[in-house]
Design a protein around this motif. Sequence first.
Motif, PDB file in Angstrom:
ATOM      1  N   ARG A 206       1.114  -1.144  -0.083  1.00 46.35           N
ATOM      2  CA  ARG A 206       0.202  -0.220  -0.341  1.00 46.35           C
ATOM      3  C   ARG A 206       0.952   1.049  -0.184  1.00 46.35           C
ATOM      4  N   ALA A 207       1.831   1.696   0.733  1.00 39.09           N
ATOM      5  CA  ALA A 207       2.523   2.335   1.030  1.00 39.09           C
ATOM      6  C   ALA A 207       3.654   2.506  -0.276  1.00 39.09           C
ATOM      7  N   GLN A 208       3.751   1.295  -1.263  1.00 40.54           N
ATOM      8  CA  GLN A 208       4.607   1.959  -2.772  1.00 40.54           C
ATOM      9  C   GLN A 208       3.217   2.510  -3.440  1.00 40.54           C
ATOM     10  N   ILE A 209       1.894   1.414  -3.942  1.00 47.22           N
ATOM     11  CA  ILE A 209       1.522   2.436  -4.372  1.00 47.22           C
ATOM     12  C   ILE A 209       1.415   3.565  -4.583  1.00 47.22           C
ATOM     13  N   ALA A 210       0.779   4.135  -2.753  1.00 50.48           N
ATOM     14  CA  ALA A 210       0.747   5.322  -2.443  1.00 50.48           C
ATOM     15  C   ALA A 210       1.615   6.653  -3.407  1.00 50.48           C
ATOM     16  N   GLU A 211       2.910   5.821  -2.873  1.00 48.46           N
ATOM     17  CA  GLU A 211       4.633   6.377  -3.516  1.00 48.46           C
ATOM     18  C   GLU A 211       3.943   7.001  -4.517  1.00 48.46           C
ATOM     19  N   GLY A 212       3.246   6.305  -5.941  1.00 52.97           N
ATOM     20  CA  GLY A 212       3.727   6.479  -7.178  1.00 52.97           C
ATOM     21  C   GLY A 212       2.509   7.223  -7.328  1.00 52.97           C
ATOM     22  N   LEU A 213       1.234   7.130  -6.496  1.00 54.18           N
ATOM     23  CA  LEU A 213       0.510   7.967  -7.143  1.00 54.18           C
ATOM     24  C   LEU A 213       0.942   9.169  -6.592  1.00 54.18           C
ATOM     25  N   ARG A 214       1.555   9.647  -5.063  1.00 58.32           N
ATOM     26  CA  ARG A 214       2.207  10.587  -5.104  1.00 58.32           C
ATOM     27  C   ARG A 214       3.639  11.923  -6.519  1.00 58.32           C
ATOM     28  N   HIS A 215       3.922  10.568  -6.719  1.00 59.75           N
ATOM     29  CA  HIS A 215       4.778  11.687  -8.029  1.00 59.75           C
ATOM     30  C   HIS A 215       3.981  11.365  -9.200  1.00 59.75           C
ATOM     31  N   VAL A 216       2.404  11.026  -9.543  1.00 56.88           N
ATOM     32  CA  VAL A 216       2.106  11.308 -10.865  1.00 56.88           C
ATOM     33  C   VAL A 216       1.099  12.699 -10.016  1.00 56.88           C
ATOM     34  N   PHE A 217       0.349  12.591  -8.592  1.00 54.75           N
ATOM     35  CA  PHE A 217      -0.775  13.112  -8.468  1.00 54.75           C
ATOM     36  C   PHE A 217      -0.051  14.623  -7.651  1.00 54.75           C
ATOM     37  N   GLY A 218       1.523  14.494  -7.362  1.00 53.17           N
ATOM     38  CA  GLY A 218       1.533  15.894  -6.568  1.00 53.17           C
ATOM     39  C   GLY A 218       3.019  16.583  -7.954  1.00 53.17           C
ATOM     40  N   ASN A 219       2.735  16.482  -8.800  1.00 48.62           N
ATOM     41  CA  ASN A 219       3.139  16.745  -9.801  1.00 48.62           C
ATOM     42  C   ASN A 219       2.246  17.763 -11.300  1.00 48.62           C
ATOM     43  N   PRO A 220       2.293  18.713 -11.016  1.00 51.51           N
ATOM     44  CA  PRO A 220       1.427  19.908 -12.178  1.00 51.51           C
ATOM     45  C   PRO A 220       1.690  18.738 -13.509  1.00 51.51           C
ATOM     46  N   GLU A 221       2.295  19.125 -14.208  1.00 50.86           N
ATOM     47  CA  GLU A 221       2.751  18.586 -15.296  1.00 50.86           C
ATOM     48  C   GLU A 221       2.340  17.015 -15.689  1.00 50.86           C
ATOM     49  N   LEU A 222       3.040  16.496 -14.483  1.00 49.74           N
ATOM     50  CA  LEU A 222       2.066  14.781 -14.974  1.00 49.74           C
ATOM     51  C   LEU A 222       0.942  14.874 -14.313  1.00 49.74           C
ATOM     52  N   ARG A 223       0.245  15.597 -13.834  1.00 48.06           N
ATOM     53  CA  ARG A 223      -0.999  15.280 -13.939  1.00 48.06           C
ATOM     54  C   ARG A 223      -1.731  16.178 -14.588  1.00 48.06           C
ATOM     55  N   ALA A 224      -1.379  16.881 -15.127  1.00 44.27           N
ATOM     56  CA  ALA A 224      -1.800  17.272 -16.530  1.00 44.27           C
ATOM     57  C   ALA A 224      -1.358  16.321 -17.212  1.00 44.27           C
ATOM     58  N   LEU A 225      -1.134  16.172 -18.363  1.00 48.65           N
ATOM     59  CA  LEU A 225      -0.683  14.921 -18.533  1.00 48.65           C
ATOM     60  C   LEU A 225      -2.163  13.655 -18.736  1.00 48.65           C
ATOM     61  N   ALA A 226      -1.733  13.524 -17.442  1.00 57.59           N
ATOM     62  CA  ALA A 226      -2.691  12.026 -16.651  1.00 57.59           C
ATOM     63  C   ALA A 226      -4.244  12.982 -17.517  1.00 57.59           C
ATOM     64  N   LEU A 227      -4.541  14.101 -17.156  1.00 52.96           N
ATOM     65  CA  LEU A 227      -5.885  13.984 -17.549  1.00 52.96           C
ATOM     66  C   LEU A 227      -6.098  14.515 -18.530  1.00 52.96           C
TER      67      LEU A 227
END
Length: 421
Positions: A206-227
């Motif tokens: 669970r902690a490893q999954i959360a680490e990946g989520l924070r990396h993607v959605f905590g970064n404004p550029e990665l978040r925009a690419l995902a959306l």
Amino acid sequence: MPTESPWRTADFRILFAASTLSQLGTNVSYVAVPLIAVVALDADPGQVGALATLSTLAFLLIGLPAGAWVDRMRHRGVLIAADLARAVLFASVPLAWWADTLTLGQLYAVVLLNGCATVFFDVGSQSVLPALVGREALVPANAAMVSLQAVGNIGGRSAGGALVQLLGAPVAVLCAAATYLASALQLTFVRRKEAPPAPAHDTGLRAQIAEGLRHVFGNPELRALALTATLTNLGMQTINTMLPVLFVSELRLPAGALGLFWAAGGLGLLVGARCARSLAGRLGYGRTLGLAGAVLAPAGLLVPLIDRGPWLWLAGAGWMLALFKTGTDNVLGVSLRQRMTSDDLLGRMNATFRCVLTGALAIGGALSGLVGELAGVRATLWVGGVLLSVAFLPVFLSPVRTRRELPAQQTVSAVRQPAAR
């Protein structure tokens, strides 16, 4: 701009050949399976929508933990096991057909389990790529892989439509199973010795999954690419799910015409992928991602106009332009997110993107079936067209639009760097 060529690496050539076979099987089955449901099992729009949803639901169910699991495993073995599983699953469909026992329930199970195998194959192939070619060659390597996807859309879906029309859908599905088996055999020739997976640092899944989520959605550029990619996939799947119903049941066009329409989109994807590097060199990575979307995304509104005669050509042109944008986005967006992610997070970053993006396909299939049942096929196409036309906005309104070059390579995960003391 990077000048390294991935083609100098023998293992990349092997991965590319295996992915070619895998893409062929994926695209042939993409045409054949829903046509089996519509023609042989009399599936209605809601059932076709359920089939499309189940084919991608696995990314929502296991997509995030799959990233953590892939980070703990050797990637070649993951890819081979996924291909073998897909070969067995699709081989079961023609066997059941010839035994006169095929049901919608079996098709549902096959596409769901095939989706689970595809989760691991997609995450594993994107995660192994930087190690095979080096990060300086990521843009040309990703351009090659996206171009392959486009060629697969052209050749595979055209071949799928032709096989269904000439030999029947069961034979087409059997051919797809054979290509997955051939892909698995090809991958056994990869010779690069993989480094042992990085230790888990005493953190749980669970902690490893959360680490990946924070990396993607905590970064404004990665978040925009995902959306942006999520909206694109949602719109495309809403349209794609209803196309077999529209072509075969309403317009009374042959299966080959459906394959050619999908192939036109593949051609747009191919041209977009091949143009991505030159456009980024002229305009910058961010401006290409933002401006191409603003100019080309509204072409998705031409697709709902599809009909016989000239309207078919006009809708096909709109589909090609929309997929041109997707091809450009895939090359530049995937390269950007790989360069912004350290090796120890690649599996989870890719899994997070695949979960969100392919989860959008599952939701799009369900949305398509629901709207198709309640409001009809045409209304469903308009919903998909509108989603495609606004998909560029998250990137256009984000810091990505101002980025000229790819970021410097990250070697250490930012979330694991020791805090300053």
